[in-house]
Design a protein around this motif. Structure first.
Motif, mmCIF file in Angstrom:
data_model
loop_
_atom_site.group_PDB
_atom_site.id
_atom_site.type_symbol
_atom_site.label_atom_id
_atom_site.label_comp_id
_atom_site.label_asym_id
_atom_site.label_seq_id
_atom_site.Cartn_x
_atom_site.Cartn_y
_atom_site.Cartn_z
ATOM 1 N N PRO A 11 0.839 -1.207 0.000
ATOM 2 C CA PRO A 11 0.000 0.000 0.000
ATOM 3 C C PRO A 11 0.869 1.251 0.000
ATOM 4 C CG PRO A 11 -0.783 -1.581 1.634
ATOM 5 C CD PRO A 11 0.545 -2.080 1.150
ATOM 6 N N GLU A 12 0.493 2.229 -0.790
ATOM 7 C CA GLU A 12 1.289 3.450 -0.868
ATOM 8 C C GLU A 12 1.443 4.119 0.494
ATOM 9 O OE1 GLU A 12 -0.446 5.917 -3.855
ATOM 10 O OE2 GLU A 12 0.426 4.769 -5.514
ATOM 11 N N VAL A 13 0.459 3.983 1.351
ATOM 12 C CA VAL A 13 0.516 4.600 2.669
ATOM 13 C C VAL A 13 1.615 3.994 3.534
ATOM 14 C CG1 VAL A 13 -1.158 3.071 3.782
ATOM 15 C CG2 VAL A 13 -0.932 5.442 4.580
ATOM 16 N N PHE A 14 2.075 2.777 3.196
ATOM 17 C CA PHE A 14 3.146 2.118 3.938
ATOM 18 C C PHE A 14 4.530 2.417 3.373
ATOM 19 C CE2 PHE A 14 0.341 -1.741 5.369
ATOM 20 C CZ PHE A 14 -0.409 -0.870 6.155
ATOM 21 N N ALA A 15 4.602 3.143 2.276
ATOM 22 C CA ALA A 15 5.853 3.304 1.544
ATOM 23 C C ALA A 15 6.976 3.924 2.376
ATOM 24 C CB ALA A 15 5.628 4.131 0.285
ATOM 25 N N GLY A 16 6.646 4.777 3.338
ATOM 26 C CA GLY A 16 7.676 5.438 4.124
ATOM 27 C C GLY A 16 8.189 4.642 5.301
ATOM 28 N N ARG A 17 7.624 3.487 5.544
ATOM 29 C CA ARG A 17 8.040 2.676 6.683
ATOM 30 C C ARG A 17 9.392 2.015 6.403
ATOM 31 N NH1 ARG A 17 2.568 -0.304 8.996
ATOM 32 N NH2 ARG A 17 1.250 1.568 9.042
ATOM 33 N N ASP A 18 10.253 1.995 7.419
ATOM 34 C CA ASP A 18 11.608 1.466 7.250
ATOM 35 C C ASP A 18 11.610 -0.037 7.014
ATOM 36 O OD1 ASP A 18 12.709 3.977 7.553
ATOM 37 O OD2 ASP A 18 12.930 3.766 9.728
ATOM 38 N N SER A 19 10.770 -0.748 7.723
ATOM 39 C CA SER A 19 10.763 -2.208 7.576
ATOM 40 C C SER A 19 9.335 -2.735 7.630
ATOM 41 C CB SER A 19 11.597 -2.869 8.675
ATOM 42 O OG SER A 19 11.064 -2.598 9.951
ATOM 43 N N ILE A 20 9.040 -3.658 6.754
ATOM 44 C CA ILE A 20 7.741 -4.310 6.718
ATOM 45 C C ILE A 20 7.961 -5.802 6.911
ATOM 46 C CG2 ILE A 20 5.709 -4.842 5.323
ATOM 47 C CD1 ILE A 20 5.778 -1.936 6.030
ATOM 48 N N ILE A 21 7.438 -6.333 8.001
ATOM 49 C CA ILE A 21 7.550 -7.770 8.258
ATOM 50 C C ILE A 21 6.219 -8.407 7.886
ATOM 51 C CG2 ILE A 21 7.968 -9.550 9.981
ATOM 52 C CD1 ILE A 21 9.578 -7.477 11.565
ATOM 53 N N SER A 22 6.201 -9.097 6.760
ATOM 54 C CA SER A 22 4.960 -9.640 6.235
ATOM 55 C C SER A 22 5.256 -10.771 5.267
ATOM 56 C CB SER A 22 4.171 -8.530 5.509
ATOM 57 O OG SER A 22 3.059 -9.061 4.815
ATOM 58 N N ASP A 23 4.334 -11.748 5.196
ATOM 59 C CA ASP A 23 4.435 -12.807 4.201
ATOM 60 C C ASP A 23 3.802 -12.394 2.878
ATOM 61 O OD1 ASP A 23 5.616 -14.558 6.042
ATOM 62 O OD2 ASP A 23 3.659 -15.290 6.741
ATOM 63 N N VAL A 24 3.168 -11.220 2.872
ATOM 64 C CA VAL A 24 2.421 -10.772 1.698
ATOM 65 C C VAL A 24 2.993 -9.492 1.110
ATOM 66 C CG1 VAL A 24 0.161 -10.042 0.832
ATOM 67 C CG2 VAL A 24 0.314 -11.877 2.531
ATOM 68 N N TRP A 25 3.075 -8.444 1.950
ATOM 69 C CA TRP A 25 3.558 -7.154 1.464
ATOM 70 C C TRP A 25 5.056 -7.213 1.130
ATOM 71 C CZ3 TRP A 25 -0.651 -5.489 0.033
ATOM 72 C CH2 TRP A 25 -1.744 -5.237 0.836
ATOM 73 N N HIS A 26 5.396 -6.611 0.021
ATOM 74 C CA HIS A 26 6.787 -6.538 -0.447
ATOM 75 C C HIS A 26 7.380 -7.930 -0.653
ATOM 76 C CE1 HIS A 26 9.302 -2.589 -0.333
ATOM 77 N NE2 HIS A 26 8.399 -2.576 -1.280
ATOM 78 N N ARG A 27 6.543 -8.858 -1.021
ATOM 79 C CA ARG A 27 6.978 -10.226 -1.308
ATOM 80 C C ARG A 27 6.444 -10.649 -2.670
ATOM 81 N NH1 ARG A 27 10.634 -12.072 2.701
ATOM 82 N NH2 ARG A 27 9.973 -11.192 4.698
ATOM 83 N N GLN A 28 6.851 -11.806 -3.096
ATOM 84 C CA GLN A 28 6.239 -12.423 -4.264
ATOM 85 C C GLN A 28 5.453 -13.615 -3.751
ATOM 86 O OE1 GLN A 28 8.347 -12.259 -7.814
ATOM 87 N NE2 GLN A 28 7.345 -13.995 -8.814
ATOM 88 N N VAL A 29 4.145 -13.524 -3.855
ATOM 89 C CA VAL A 29 3.278 -14.573 -3.329
ATOM 90 C C VAL A 29 2.184 -14.857 -4.342
ATOM 91 C CG1 VAL A 29 1.881 -12.891 -2.052
ATOM 92 C CG2 VAL A 29 1.815 -15.289 -1.388
ATOM 93 N N ALA A 30 1.861 -16.139 -4.511
ATOM 94 C CA ALA A 30 0.841 -16.541 -5.475
ATOM 95 C C ALA A 30 -0.237 -17.367 -4.784
ATOM 96 C CB ALA A 30 1.464 -17.335 -6.611
ATOM 97 N N PHE A 31 -1.472 -17.079 -5.134
ATOM 98 C CA PHE A 31 -2.627 -17.856 -4.686
ATOM 99 C C PHE A 31 -3.099 -18.701 -5.862
ATOM 100 C CE2 PHE A 31 -2.722 -13.844 -2.268
ATOM 101 C CZ PHE A 31 -2.645 -14.342 -0.972
ATOM 102 N N GLN A 32 -3.161 -20.015 -5.662
ATOM 103 C CA GLN A 32 -3.496 -20.942 -6.738
ATOM 104 C C GLN A 32 -4.943 -21.414 -6.618
ATOM 105 O OE1 GLN A 32 -1.413 -21.591 -9.167
ATOM 106 N NE2 GLN A 32 0.460 -20.716 -8.306
ATOM 107 N N ARG A 33 -5.591 -21.483 -7.754
ATOM 108 C CA ARG A 33 -6.953 -22.013 -7.793
ATOM 109 C C ARG A 33 -6.966 -23.428 -7.226
ATOM 110 N NH1 ARG A 33 -10.729 -22.642 -13.251
ATOM 111 N NH2 ARG A 33 -12.582 -23.449 -12.168
ATOM 112 N N GLY A 34 -7.983 -23.725 -6.432
ATOM 113 C CA GLY A 34 -8.112 -25.049 -5.831
ATOM 114 C C GLY A 34 -7.467 -25.177 -4.467
ATOM 115 N N LYS A 35 -6.716 -24.162 -4.043
ATOM 116 C CA LYS A 35 -6.068 -24.168 -2.738
ATOM 117 C C LYS A 35 -6.826 -23.253 -1.765
ATOM 118 C CE LYS A 35 -2.484 -26.673 -4.077
ATOM 119 N NZ LYS A 35 -2.207 -28.025 -3.517
#
Length: 214
Positions: A11-35
């Motif tokens: 999210p653009e509102v998070f852009a100024g934060r020094d560190s983001i600890i997340s499995d989703v944000w600033h990562r490469q994550v894929a959601f697969q059909r059927g899962k």
């Protein structure tokens, strides 16, 4: 649609934060059909933003969101209309029901656009979820938990490759949460669909293939 992929999305509102600890944000994550996926979050981590980004309601994010390799920011309005009608169903936390309409009228608005469900099927869902007696009651006169169940039924009244549910059982007792999980599993299995659920604590009881922390 087979895959929803986030590439360094934030999210653009998070852009100024020094560190983001997340499995989703600033990562490469894929959601697969059927899962089946659970996205756990705490308040203020962008859970509702994630829903709006994926559904195309908001574009105030960095990075890329792709459906089957296509950047969604390039989609036309007509393309989004078709996706929301045929491929992606969304149950928002705030439900987005019309308070002046009855439970049935709210569901029928969606079903009349897709023609996906027979009235008998919808009546069966209402019965299983314990809201048969609310069929002709105005949404504005129902409890939030009852409204959640109506909105859930409405979300099922379309074909989907993925269904996204934002805190779907926040106001439900365990019994109704279990019934919702059973119905959701049945419908997703019929369509070979993926399920993505968000939660800030209480979550719908499903067998999750992956749990991510937002």
């Amino acid at each position: 649609m087979e895959t929803i992929e986030l590439q360094q999305t934030l999210p653009e509102v998070f852009a100024g934060r020094d560190s983001i600890i997340s499995d989703v944000w600033h990562r490469q994550v894929a959601f697969q059909r059927g899962k089946t996926y659970l996205v756990e979050a705490v308040s203020g981590t962008g859970k509702s933003s994630l829903c709006s980004f994926i559904y195309g309601y908001r574009k105030d994010y960095q990075g890329i969101i792709c459906f089957d390799g296509e950047n969604v920011k390039n989609f036309s309005v007509s393309r989004w209309v078709e996706i929301r009608k045929r491929s992606l169903s969304m149950l928002f936390q705030e439900l987005r029901l019309f308070p002046e309409l009855t439970a049935w009228e709210n569901v029928q608005l969606k079903n009349s656009l897709t023609g996906h469900c027979k009235r008998k099927q919808i009546e069966d869902w209402f019965s299983r979820l314990g809201i048969s007696d609310k069929w002709d009651q105005q949404i504005g006169k129902m409890s939030f938990g009852q409204q959640q169940r109506v909105a859930f039924v409405r979300a099922l009244c379309q074909p989907f490759d993925f269904i996204f549910l934002d805190e779907p059982v926040s106001h439900l007792d365990d019994g109704n949460g279990k019934i919702m999980a059973e119905i959701l599993h049945e419908e997703a299995e019929k369509q070979g669909a993926g399920i993505i659920v968000t939660s800030i604590g209480k979550h719908i009881p499903l067998n999750y293939d992956r749990v991510l922390s937002l």
